[in-house]
Scaffold this motif. Structure first.
Motif, PDB file in Angstrom:
ATOM      1  N   LEU A  87       0.810  -1.045  -0.023  1.00 58.40           N
ATOM      2  CA  LEU A  87       0.177  -0.089  -0.157  1.00 58.40           C
ATOM      3  C   LEU A  87       0.546   1.190  -0.102  1.00 58.40           C
ATOM      4  O   LEU A  87       2.164   1.275   0.404  1.00 58.40           O
ATOM      5  CB  LEU A  87      -0.766  -0.196   1.269  1.00 58.40           C
ATOM      6  CG  LEU A  87      -2.003  -0.952   1.524  1.00 58.40           C
ATOM      7  CD1 LEU A  87      -2.884  -0.865   2.767  1.00 58.40           C
ATOM      8  CD2 LEU A  87      -2.556  -1.482   0.025  1.00 58.40           C
ATOM      9  N   TYR A  89       1.260   5.131   1.506  1.00 59.13           N
ATOM     10  CA  TYR A  89       1.124   5.860   2.900  1.00 59.13           C
ATOM     11  C   TYR A  89      -0.253   6.431   2.855  1.00 59.13           C
ATOM     12  O   TYR A  89      -1.099   6.309   3.840  1.00 59.13           O
ATOM     13  CB  TYR A  89       1.881   6.914   3.172  1.00 59.13           C
ATOM     14  CG  TYR A  89       3.346   6.379   3.895  1.00 59.13           C
ATOM     15  CD1 TYR A  89       3.644   6.756   5.002  1.00 59.13           C
ATOM     16  CD2 TYR A  89       4.288   5.503   2.986  1.00 59.13           C
ATOM     17  CE1 TYR A  89       4.923   6.459   5.772  1.00 59.13           C
ATOM     18  CE2 TYR A  89       5.285   5.041   3.536  1.00 59.13           C
ATOM     19  CZ  TYR A  89       5.650   5.138   5.089  1.00 59.13           C
ATOM     20  OH  TYR A  89       6.691   4.889   5.632  1.00 59.13           O
ATOM     21  N   ALA A  92      -2.637   3.300   3.348  1.00 55.30           N
ATOM     22  CA  ALA A  92      -2.386   2.744   4.787  1.00 55.30           C
ATOM     23  C   ALA A  92      -3.172   3.408   5.780  1.00 55.30           C
ATOM     24  O   ALA A  92      -3.751   3.048   6.631  1.00 55.30           O
ATOM     25  CB  ALA A  92      -1.191   2.882   5.262  1.00 55.30           C
ATOM     26  N   TRP A  95      -6.828   2.418   5.833  1.00 53.22           N
ATOM     27  CA  TRP A  95      -6.917   1.018   6.035  1.00 53.22           C
ATOM     28  C   TRP A  95      -7.508   0.692   7.371  1.00 53.22           C
ATOM     29  O   TRP A  95      -7.400   1.467   8.517  1.00 53.22           O
ATOM     30  CB  TRP A  95      -5.694   0.419   5.739  1.00 53.22           C
ATOM     31  CG  TRP A  95      -5.782  -1.167   5.369  1.00 53.22           C
ATOM     32  CD1 TRP A  95      -5.392  -2.125   6.027  1.00 53.22           C
ATOM     33  CD2 TRP A  95      -5.905  -1.585   4.085  1.00 53.22           C
ATOM     34  NE1 TRP A  95      -5.692  -3.308   5.227  1.00 53.22           N
ATOM     35  CE2 TRP A  95      -5.964  -2.886   4.159  1.00 53.22           C
ATOM     36  CE3 TRP A  95      -6.336  -0.818   2.730  1.00 53.22           C
ATOM     37  CZ2 TRP A  95      -6.401  -3.865   2.948  1.00 53.22           C
ATOM     38  CZ3 TRP A  95      -6.711  -1.819   1.794  1.00 53.22           C
ATOM     39  CH2 TRP A  95      -6.449  -3.197   1.757  1.00 53.22           C
ATOM     40  N   LEU A 124       3.852  -1.906   3.679  1.00 53.83           N
ATOM     41  CA  LEU A 124       4.392  -0.546   3.712  1.00 53.83           C
ATOM     42  C   LEU A 124       5.757  -0.379   3.230  1.00 53.83           C
ATOM     43  O   LEU A 124       6.675  -1.222   3.858  1.00 53.83           O
ATOM     44  CB  LEU A 124       3.896   0.219   4.680  1.00 53.83           C
ATOM     45  CG  LEU A 124       3.977   1.774   4.645  1.00 53.83           C
ATOM     46  CD1 LEU A 124       2.814   2.102   4.075  1.00 53.83           C
ATOM     47  CD2 LEU A 124       3.641   2.450   5.951  1.00 53.83           C
ATOM     48  N   VAL A 156       1.999   1.321  12.267  1.00 60.21           N
ATOM     49  CA  VAL A 156       1.549   2.161  11.417  1.00 60.21           C
ATOM     50  C   VAL A 156       0.180   2.869  12.207  1.00 60.21           C
ATOM     51  O   VAL A 156      -0.720   2.142  12.562  1.00 60.21           O
ATOM     52  CB  VAL A 156       1.127   1.568  10.147  1.00 60.21           C
ATOM     53  CG1 VAL A 156       0.240   2.703   9.355  1.00 60.21           C
ATOM     54  CG2 VAL A 156       2.333   1.127   9.282  1.00 60.21           C
TER      55      VAL A 156
END
Length: 216
Positions: A87, A89, A92, A95, A124, A156
């Motif tokens: 993915l 940033y 993400a 997500w 990532l 993350v």
């Protein structure tokens, strides 16, 4: 061949395996008409359909998408191998634990791992220098949104900005009835964020780190 399209590669692999469009569709779980549309480049396989198609054609998804001329692209993945989408940033940051690859559109790249991960797991690619020296720009980290972080884990998170953050997780206890934690960079030149100062949502916990050697 450089002029090959996605449809050309699908048709070529299907014929190499002596499959009809109908029999391939049965293996993938779609109607034969879908195979015809893919082979004619009217539509492209995505998400779960892409993974199922790659398995049925005994090749890697990268071969279907990009036609990379590598032996690894025409061999079936090991039984315990999981394909984890890579993915951006921005992706993400949006997500959640309920997200899966079927929520993604366009060409998707994957990282292979043999870890036991949830369907929401993603990869990532590290950018920036805030996590040096342990994490360098270009390293890959595999994140699972269904794993709750423990003190010292790497996570993350989303703090209201457009893009996600990758930092070290440090709980600070309960303050005024609220669980407070910090997101800590490993590079002292970057600031630490506290959840009682800015709104922070933990997206997921790091399960694997792949550090790549770079030639200068």
């Amino acid at each position: 061949m450089k002029n090959e399209t996605i449809g050309t590669r699908i048709r070529k692999r299907r014929k190499e395996l002596r499959l009809t469009q109908v029999s391939l569709g049965t293996k993938v779980g779609v109607k034969g008409g879908a195979i015809s549309q893919w082979e004619d480049d009217k539509t492209n396989p995505k998400g779960d359909n892409l993974l199922s198609l790659a398995k049925a054609l005994q090749c890697a998804p990268e071969y279907i998408l990009y036609g990379e001329d590598s032996p690894s692209n025409v061999e079936p993945a090991a039984a315990d191998t999981k394909l984890v989408p890579i993915l951006s940033y921005v992706q993400a940051g949006e997500w959640t634990a309920e997200s899966t690859i079927r929520d993604l559109e366009g060409n998707i790249e994957y990282l292979q791992t043999n870890l036991e991960l949830s369907d929401a797991a993603f990869t990532l690619i590290i950018k920036g220098r805030s996590m040096e020296p342990d994490f360098s720009e270009g390293d890959a980290v595999v994140i699972d949104p269904n794993v709750y972080p423990l003190p010292g884990d790497f996570v993350v998170a989303k703090n209201g900005e457009e893009e996600a953050l990758f930092k070290k997780y440090r709980p600070r206890g309960v303050i005024d009835g609220q669980e407070v934690f910090e997101l800590v960079p490993l590079n002292d030149d970057y600031p630490t964020l506290r959840s009682d100062s800015v709104p922070i949502r933990i997206v997921g916990t790091m399960m694997e780190h792949r550090k790549y050697r770079r030639r200068r």
